[in-house]
Scaffold this motif. Structure first.
Motif, mmCIF file in Angstrom:
data_model
loop_
_atom_site.group_PDB
_atom_site.id
_atom_site.type_symbol
_atom_site.label_atom_id
_atom_site.label_comp_id
_atom_site.label_asym_id
_atom_site.label_seq_id
_atom_site.Cartn_x
_atom_site.Cartn_y
_atom_site.Cartn_z
ATOM 1 N N THR A 27 -34.289 70.887 90.281
ATOM 2 C CA THR A 27 -34.606 72.025 89.419
ATOM 3 C C THR A 27 -35.121 71.567 88.065
ATOM 4 N N ARG A 28 -34.514 70.524 87.519
ATOM 5 C CA ARG A 28 -34.948 70.003 86.213
ATOM 6 C C ARG A 28 -36.372 69.460 86.294
ATOM 7 N N LYS A 29 -36.699 68.784 87.400
ATOM 8 C CA LYS A 29 -38.054 68.255 87.559
ATOM 9 C C LYS A 29 -39.077 69.384 87.633
ATOM 10 N N ILE A 30 -38.698 70.475 88.281
ATOM 11 C CA ILE A 30 -39.626 71.597 88.406
ATOM 12 C C ILE A 30 -39.918 72.214 87.042
ATOM 13 N N PHE A 31 -38.855 72.448 86.255
ATOM 14 C CA PHE A 31 -39.031 73.142 84.975
ATOM 15 C C PHE A 31 -39.521 72.221 83.861
ATOM 16 N N SER A 32 -39.226 70.930 83.943
ATOM 17 C CA SER A 32 -39.605 70.019 82.866
ATOM 18 C C SER A 32 -40.893 69.251 83.136
ATOM 19 N N ILE A 33 -41.272 69.116 84.390
ATOM 20 C CA ILE A 33 -42.462 68.333 84.724
ATOM 21 C C ILE A 33 -43.504 69.165 85.462
ATOM 22 N N VAL A 34 -43.096 69.770 86.568
ATOM 23 C CA VAL A 34 -44.062 70.446 87.438
ATOM 24 C C VAL A 34 -44.709 71.641 86.731
ATOM 25 N N ILE A 35 -43.889 72.543 86.228
ATOM 26 C CA ILE A 35 -44.442 73.758 85.614
ATOM 27 C C ILE A 35 -45.299 73.437 84.388
ATOM 28 N N PRO A 36 -44.870 72.541 83.455
ATOM 29 C CA PRO A 36 -45.763 72.217 82.321
ATOM 30 C C PRO A 36 -47.095 71.615 82.753
ATOM 31 N N LEU A 37 -47.085 70.800 83.809
ATOM 32 C CA LEU A 37 -48.331 70.192 84.262
ATOM 33 C C LEU A 37 -49.219 71.171 85.033
ATOM 34 N N LEU A 38 -48.673 72.303 85.413
ATOM 35 C CA LEU A 38 -49.447 73.305 86.148
ATOM 36 C C LEU A 38 -49.841 74.471 85.249
#
Length: 292
Positions: free
Chosen positions: A199-210
């Motif tokens: 969940t942390r990877k999604i909100f801290s990495i994936v979503i900002p990069l998308l």
């Protein structure tokens, strides 16, 4: 060395279609909205009279216009977040695996986007049928009373939006999948080594990069829902009592059913200004963010 003309050759067909079917109708609607053009005027141009801003005054005094505008706002508020969230979550789940089943599932999710709206309306019309529809049958099995899916003023909005969300997620899932593929795996691997949860990877990495993918999907989805037409037209014709009439359907009824082309032209320009007013700030905000 002179720049190559090849890129312009590839862009030219799409640009020509955009100018012909996108820009030109808006330019034509401007003078038409200042006239009383109707079916008689199409047959004999001498019958066309200049009315100035009368069509706009009549439009803003029309309760049907305000009802259609309110319905469109409700459709957009319900549909846009649903399409974005469902598309992104589905893309995340499909991105996790590359086996045959998940590849086939991607095609399955895309099928509604390329299915003819007439076929879709027939299927969902039977599902929503009050007497022998599948949904009411399931309600009866659960001991619940039947619902008037397309006859109740509140349920009809939810029913139409559900079908539109079902149809609209396929293309956006493909867009999100392509964006997910472009994320460098080194970022995710480094976060995993640091002990970050999924969940942390999604909100801290994936979503900002998308962010750009989210912006593109948001803008195109907002435009699509503000032009919402197919589902209300084929499922309800705008009923009951105009509760599912969108702005596009209202303009269609006034222009092509009633033959009031000048009046419909005024409404078209108002809808165009609304769409521009909603989408341009989003694009400008993205440009400002990219320049930082």
């Amino acid at each position: 060395m002179k720049p190559s003309l090849a890129p312009y050759a590839f862009v030219a067909p799409a640009l020509l279609l955009l100018l012909t079917f996108g820009v030109l109708p808006i330019l034509v609607a401007v003078p038409v909205s200042l006239t009383d053009l109707n079916l008689a005027g199409l047959a004999d141009w001498s019958r066309i009279g200049f009315v100035g801003l009368d069509n706009y005054r009549r439009l803003f005094a029309d309760p049907g216009f305000w009802q259609a505008l309110a319905n469109t706002g409700i459709f957009a508020l319900l549909g846009v977040p649903a399409v974005i969230v469902v598309s992104f979550v589905a893309a995340l789940l499909l991105h996790r695996s590359e086996n045959r089943f998940f590849r086939a599932l991607r095609a399955f999710y895309f099928v509604p986007a390329v299915t003819a709206i007439v076929a879709v309306s027939l299927v969902w019309g039977y599902l929503y049928n009050t007497q022998f529809g599948l949904l009411n049958h399931l309600l009866s099995v659960a001991g619940l009373p039947p619902a008037r899916w397309l006859g109740d003023p509140v349920l009809v909005k939810l029913s139409v939006v559900f079908v539109a969300v079902w149809r609209g997620t396929g293309l956006n899932i493909i867009i999100f999948l392509a964006a997910l593929k472009a994320i460098p795996q080194e970022y995710l691997e480094a976060a995993e080594l640091d002990g970050a949860s999924g969940t942390r990877k999604i909100f801290s990495i994936v979503i900002p990069l998308l962010r750009f993918a989210f912006l593109f999907v948001a803008v195109t989805t907002v435009i699509g829902w503000l032009q919402f037409f197919d589902e209300p037209f084929v499922l309800t014709k705008g009923g009951p009592l105009g509760e599912s009439t969108s702005m596009s359907l209202f303009l269609y009824q006034e222009g092509f059913s009633a033959g009031e082309f000048g009046y419909a032209g005024a409404g078209t320009l108002v809808l165009f200004l609304i769409i521009a007013g909603v989408t341009l700030p989003q694009v400008r905000a993205r440009r400002t963010d990219a320049d930082r």
